[in-house]
Motif scaffolding. Structure first.
Motif, short mmCIF file in Angstrom:
data_model
loop_
_atom_site.label_atom_id
_atom_site.label_comp_id
_atom_site.label_asym_id
_atom_site.label_seq_id
_atom_site.Cartn_x
_atom_site.Cartn_y
_atom_site.Cartn_z
N ILE A 103 -15.57 -27.16 14.42
CA ILE A 103 -15.62 -26.39 13.18
C ILE A 103 -15.78 -27.34 12.00
O ILE A 103 -16.59 -27.11 11.09
CB ILE A 103 -14.35 -25.52 13.01
CG1 ILE A 103 -14.21 -24.50 14.14
CG2 ILE A 103 -14.32 -24.86 11.64
CD1 ILE A 103 -15.14 -23.33 14.07
N VAL A 104 -15.02 -28.44 12.02
CA VAL A 104 -15.13 -29.44 10.94
C VAL A 104 -16.53 -30.02 10.92
O VAL A 104 -17.13 -30.19 9.86
CB VAL A 104 -14.06 -30.54 11.12
CG1 VAL A 104 -14.23 -31.64 10.10
CG2 VAL A 104 -12.67 -29.94 11.04
N TYR A 105 -17.07 -30.31 12.10
CA TYR A 105 -18.44 -30.84 12.16
C TYR A 105 -19.46 -29.82 11.66
O TYR A 105 -20.41 -30.18 10.98
CB TYR A 105 -18.79 -31.26 13.58
CG TYR A 105 -18.10 -32.52 14.05
CD1 TYR A 105 -17.59 -33.44 13.14
CD2 TYR A 105 -17.95 -32.80 15.39
CE1 TYR A 105 -16.95 -34.59 13.56
CE2 TYR A 105 -17.31 -33.95 15.82
CZ TYR A 105 -16.82 -34.85 14.91
OH TYR A 105 -16.20 -35.98 15.31
N ALA A 106 -19.27 -28.56 12.00
CA ALA A 106 -20.20 -27.52 11.53
C ALA A 106 -20.18 -27.43 10.01
O ALA A 106 -21.24 -27.34 9.37
CB ALA A 106 -19.84 -26.17 12.16
N VAL A 107 -19.00 -27.47 9.42
CA VAL A 107 -18.89 -27.42 7.95
C VAL A 107 -19.55 -28.64 7.34
O VAL A 107 -20.30 -28.54 6.36
CB VAL A 107 -17.41 -27.30 7.52
CG1 VAL A 107 -17.25 -27.49 6.02
CG2 VAL A 107 -16.84 -25.96 7.95
N VAL A 151 -20.83 -22.49 16.59
CA VAL A 151 -20.57 -22.34 15.16
C VAL A 151 -21.63 -23.07 14.34
O VAL A 151 -21.95 -22.64 13.23
CB VAL A 151 -19.13 -22.82 14.81
CG1 VAL A 151 -18.90 -22.84 13.33
CG2 VAL A 151 -18.11 -21.91 15.48
N CYS A 152 -22.22 -24.12 14.87
CA CYS A 152 -23.29 -24.82 14.14
C CYS A 152 -24.49 -23.91 13.93
O CYS A 152 -25.19 -24.05 12.92
CB CYS A 152 -23.70 -26.09 14.87
SG CYS A 152 -22.49 -27.39 14.75
N PHE A 153 -24.74 -22.99 14.84
CA PHE A 153 -25.84 -22.04 14.64
C PHE A 153 -25.52 -21.09 13.49
O PHE A 153 -26.39 -20.76 12.69
CB PHE A 153 -26.11 -21.25 15.93
CG PHE A 153 -26.76 -22.08 16.99
CD1 PHE A 153 -28.14 -22.21 17.05
CD2 PHE A 153 -26.00 -22.74 17.94
CE1 PHE A 153 -28.75 -22.97 18.02
CE2 PHE A 153 -26.60 -23.52 18.91
CZ PHE A 153 -27.99 -23.63 18.95
#
Length: 188
Positions: free
Chosen positions: A128-132, A78-80
């Motif tokens: 997901i929280v880290y990606a946001v 998700v980070c990508f």
């Protein structure tokens, strides 16, 4: 614990294609600092595929939403998707001149990155929280400091280009320093 195979053939295998095989097959015994290469390779290929297939679409946000939903059960990549979103936001110059809202995004991103995982609802993966939070910090810092002499200095630009080399070398340096420290402490 099994003995590690330090043969040339095993080193060749690990360095050439062993690191591209998902965890379980690649034990990382010889190239432990390259544990992330598999994820970087797959995430980069996903990013290139999205850009090749959807790069000219006006509303790529729907594709990003679909990818996030698709990746939700295992959100490693998700980070990508977040990087694609950040690049789109920065290239569109949507936030130019909005320093107040960018400062709020920065603070929110920092708070989200430090949010205790035990307080997250079960349906919301920590990644997901880290990606946001990464997207919020990346976009806000890019907008807030776009004119910064410090961030565009030659030294920091060089560090940005060479940072992956530092990632690869950190295990060697860490083990070298730790072994010397261990010997010094043991002998004292």
């Amino acid at each position: 614990r099994e003995k590690c195979d330090y043969s040339f053939l095993n080193a060749f295998y690990e360095g050439l294609y062993g690191m591209f095989i998902p965890n379980g097959v690649h034990d990382g015994s010889l190239v432990s600092s390259l544990w992330c290469v598999y994820y970087l390779f797959i995430g980069s290929m996903m990013t290139y595929a999205v850009l090749a297939l959807c790069g000219n679409m006006k509303r790529r946000g729907y594709v990003y939403g679909f990818l996030t939903a698709l990746l939700w059960p295992d959100p490693t990549y998700v980070c990508f998707v977040g990087g694609l979103i950040a690049a789109d936001l920065l290239c569109s110059k949507t936030f130019t001149g909005r320093k107040g809202s960018m400062m709020l995004c920065f603070v929110l991103g920092i708070l989200l990155s430090a949010f205790p995982p035990v307080l997250l609802p079960a349906w919301l993966p920590q990644q997901i929280v880290y990606a946001v939070s990464i997207v919020l910090v990346l976009v806000s810092v890019s907008v807030l400091f776009s004119e910064s002499r410090l961030l565009s200095s030659k030294a920091l630009c060089w560090l940005g280009k060479e940072s992956f080399s530092f990632i690869i070398m950190h295990m060697f340096v860490m083990f070298s320093l730790n072994s010397g420290l261990y010997i010094a402490l043991k002998n004292s």
